[in-house]
Motif scaffolding. Sequence first.
Motif, PDB file in Angstrom:
ATOM      1  N   TYR A   1       0.812  -1.187  -0.063  1.00  0.00           N
ATOM      2  CA  TYR A   1      -0.077  -0.042   0.118  1.00  0.00           C
ATOM      3  C   TYR A   1       1.056   1.290   0.054  1.00  0.00           C
ATOM      4  N   VAL A   2       2.104   0.978   0.570  1.00  0.00           N
ATOM      5  CA  VAL A   2       2.981   2.512   0.555  1.00  0.00           C
ATOM      6  C   VAL A   2       3.614   2.602  -0.982  1.00  0.00           C
ATOM      7  N   PHE A   3       4.311   1.452  -1.341  1.00  0.00           N
ATOM      8  CA  PHE A   3       5.371   1.652  -2.334  1.00  0.00           C
ATOM      9  C   PHE A   3       4.650   1.047  -3.627  1.00  0.00           C
ATOM     10  N   GLU A   4       3.614   0.331  -3.597  1.00  0.00           N
ATOM     11  CA  GLU A   4       3.135  -0.105  -4.909  1.00  0.00           C
ATOM     12  C   GLU A   4       2.098   0.774  -5.511  1.00  0.00           C
ATOM     13  N   ARG A   5       1.234   1.706  -4.722  1.00  0.00           N
ATOM     14  CA  ARG A   5       0.248   2.521  -5.319  1.00  0.00           C
ATOM     15  C   ARG A   5       0.574   4.157  -5.173  1.00  0.00           C
TER      16      ARG A   5
ATOM     17  N   ALA B   1      -0.976  -9.654 -13.511  1.00  0.00           N
ATOM     18  CA  ALA B   1      -0.318 -10.917 -13.264  1.00  0.00           C
ATOM     19  C   ALA B   1       1.229 -10.676 -12.793  1.00  0.00           C
ATOM     20  N   GLY B   2       1.804  -9.808 -13.197  1.00  0.00           N
ATOM     21  CA  GLY B   2       3.322  -9.645 -12.927  1.00  0.00           C
ATOM     22  C   GLY B   2       3.394  -9.041 -11.459  1.00  0.00           C
ATOM     23  N   ASN B   3       2.463  -8.116 -11.128  1.00  0.00           N
ATOM     24  CA  ASN B   3       2.251  -7.628  -9.644  1.00  0.00           C
ATOM     25  C   ASN B   3       2.038  -8.770  -8.576  1.00  0.00           C
ATOM     26  N   GLU B   4       1.169  -9.620  -9.037  1.00  0.00           N
ATOM     27  CA  GLU B   4       0.738 -10.741  -7.889  1.00  0.00           C
ATOM     28  C   GLU B   4       1.920 -11.471  -7.952  1.00  0.00           C
ATOM     29  N   PHE B   5       2.630 -11.951  -9.187  1.00  0.00           N
ATOM     30  CA  PHE B   5       4.012 -12.683  -8.797  1.00  0.00           C
ATOM     31  C   PHE B   5       4.989 -11.981  -8.143  1.00  0.00           C
ATOM     32  N   ASN B   6       5.356 -10.558  -8.010  1.00  0.00           N
ATOM     33  CA  ASN B   6       6.111  -9.926  -7.114  1.00  0.00           C
ATOM     34  C   ASN B   6       5.670 -10.053  -5.801  1.00  0.00           C
ATOM     35  N   ARG B   7       4.387 -10.078  -5.468  1.00  0.00           N
ATOM     36  CA  ARG B   7       3.898 -10.246  -4.081  1.00  0.00           C
ATOM     37  C   ARG B   7       4.343 -11.662  -3.609  1.00  0.00           C
ATOM     38  N   GLY B   8       3.999 -12.617  -4.461  1.00  0.00           N
ATOM     39  CA  GLY B   8       4.274 -14.007  -4.208  1.00  0.00           C
ATOM     40  C   GLY B   8       5.955 -13.966  -3.643  1.00  0.00           C
ATOM     41  N   ILE B   9       6.742 -13.403  -4.604  1.00  0.00           N
ATOM     42  CA  ILE B   9       8.397 -13.493  -4.289  1.00  0.00           C
ATOM     43  C   ILE B   9       8.399 -12.614  -2.876  1.00  0.00           C
ATOM     44  N   ARG B  10       7.733 -11.709  -2.642  1.00  0.00           N
ATOM     45  CA  ARG B  10       7.967 -10.872  -1.204  1.00  0.00           C
ATOM     46  C   ARG B  10       7.646 -11.499  -0.248  1.00  0.00           C
ATOM     47  N   SER B  11       6.525 -12.680  -0.406  1.00  0.00           N
ATOM     48  CA  SER B  11       6.401 -13.375   0.649  1.00  0.00           C
ATOM     49  C   SER B  11       7.347 -14.363   1.026  1.00  0.00           C
ATOM     50  N   TYR B  12       8.215 -14.716   0.103  1.00  0.00           N
ATOM     51  CA  TYR B  12       9.282 -15.629   0.223  1.00  0.00           C
ATOM     52  C   TYR B  12      10.584 -14.839   1.109  1.00  0.00           C
TER      53      TYR B  12
ATOM     54  N   LEU C   1      14.185  -4.856  -0.235  1.00  0.00           N
ATOM     55  CA  LEU C   1      12.927  -4.730  -1.294  1.00  0.00           C
ATOM     56  C   LEU C   1      12.937  -3.351  -1.631  1.00  0.00           C
ATOM     57  N   TYR C   2      13.292  -2.374  -1.044  1.00  0.00           N
ATOM     58  CA  TYR C   2      12.836  -0.873  -1.410  1.00  0.00           C
ATOM     59  C   TYR C   2      14.184  -0.607  -2.067  1.00  0.00           C
ATOM     60  N   VAL C   3      15.152  -0.866  -1.834  1.00  0.00           N
ATOM     61  CA  VAL C   3      16.368  -0.698  -2.977  1.00  0.00           C
ATOM     62  C   VAL C   3      16.475  -1.243  -4.215  1.00  0.00           C
ATOM     63  N   ARG C   4      15.811  -2.586  -4.277  1.00  0.00           N
ATOM     64  CA  ARG C   4      15.716  -3.080  -5.315  1.00  0.00           C
ATOM     65  C   ARG C   4      14.494  -2.495  -6.217  1.00  0.00           C
ATOM     66  N   ASP C   5      13.438  -2.050  -5.520  1.00  0.00           N
ATOM     67  CA  ASP C   5      12.090  -1.503  -6.281  1.00  0.00           C
ATOM     68  C   ASP C   5      12.510  -0.112  -6.956  1.00  0.00           C
ATOM     69  N   PHE C   6      13.413   0.851  -6.032  1.00  0.00           N
ATOM     70  CA  PHE C   6      13.533   2.084  -6.313  1.00  0.00           C
ATOM     71  C   PHE C   6      14.944   2.775  -6.412  1.00  0.00           C
ATOM     72  N   LYS C   7      15.952   1.786  -6.187  1.00  0.00           N
ATOM     73  CA  LYS C   7      17.313   2.340  -6.149  1.00  0.00           C
ATOM     74  C   LYS C   7      18.257   1.396  -7.096  1.00  0.00           C
ATOM     75  N   SER C   8      17.623   0.468  -7.598  1.00  0.00           N
ATOM     76  CA  SER C   8      18.479  -0.600  -8.229  1.00  0.00           C
ATOM     77  C   SER C   8      19.093  -0.141  -9.505  1.00  0.00           C
ATOM     78  N   PRO C   9      20.282  -0.632  -9.894  1.00  0.00           N
ATOM     79  CA  PRO C   9      20.889  -0.461 -11.270  1.00  0.00           C
ATOM     80  C   PRO C   9      19.986  -0.791 -12.501  1.00  0.00           C
ATOM     81  N   VAL C  10      19.062  -1.739 -12.601  1.00  0.00           N
ATOM     82  CA  VAL C  10      18.459  -2.044 -13.560  1.00  0.00           C
ATOM     83  C   VAL C  10      17.188  -0.899 -13.812  1.00  0.00           C
ATOM     84  N   LEU C  11      16.812  -0.262 -12.691  1.00  0.00           N
ATOM     85  CA  LEU C  11      15.663   0.912 -12.774  1.00  0.00           C
ATOM     86  C   LEU C  11      16.449   1.879 -13.573  1.00  0.00           C
ATOM     87  N   GLU C  12      17.777   2.302 -13.329  1.00  0.00           N
ATOM     88  CA  GLU C  12      18.220   3.307 -13.891  1.00  0.00           C
ATOM     89  C   GLU C  12      18.398   3.014 -15.611  1.00  0.00           C
ATOM     90  N   ILE C  13      18.527   1.873 -15.725  1.00  0.00           N
ATOM     91  CA  ILE C  13      18.659   1.470 -17.199  1.00  0.00           C
ATOM     92  C   ILE C  13      17.259   1.668 -17.926  1.00  0.00           C
TER      93      ILE C  13
END
Length: 256
Positions: free
Chosen positions: A31-35, A181-192, A219-231
Amino acid sequence: MEELKNTLALLSLVDYAGVILFLSCWMGYRYVFERGAMGRKGLIGITHEYRLQWAMESAAREIPVACAGLVNNLMSSVSFYASTTIYIIAGLFALVGSVDRLLSFSEDMPFAQVVTSGLIELKLILLIFIFVNAYFKFTWSLRQFNFLCILIGGSPYEENMPSEEFRVKTAKRMARVNSCAGNEFNRGIRSYYYGIAASTWFLHPIAFIVATLWVTYILYVRDFKSPVLEILRDTYPPELREYKLKAKPAAENNAS
């Protein structure tokens, strides 16, 4: 019921603080970082734009074999995680039947708290709940990718598009289903990830709190500060080519 009360009585204030922090981070992340504006700045928002580009390009492919292959690859990944989650849940239920071994293991650990079989079962129930939630996320993601296959199969080739407006609506619908579909997959990975944090509760509640904050930070760094995001941001939003419907042959127009 009496046994449950006795088990809860063994929980310290640090245990309660850890559980509250854990549930707040795990359930609040979405609710904080997805919406809203925050979500649009991260990987979730940017990848949706590329999914829209994918949907717009799919109409230009007379036989969408490439699209079918890409979706099949996505579905294979989701299916793998769904199957793996079933094995994890089965293993956790098996551990419930061997609580005595876990109890003796916990007592031998340094900095161990006073634990009972009921407390061990409570921690296992938390892990089971986390991975059952992950399983639901993966299976729902898989169904939505099936819906995406249907949309790709039903999308007209660009020469058969009735109008440019129809093309855009079709592409947006495909991109949204793909993102759901991709967001639900991400939430499943987040549960791991949070399942790993929850497993540290067996060590100590302080370790539980530290692991929860550490996982949330990762999780925050990968979603908002990762190198792939910059690419991905290099051409954000992606530059879509000028889509114009091809003119139908004059003979076909005269016949109509």
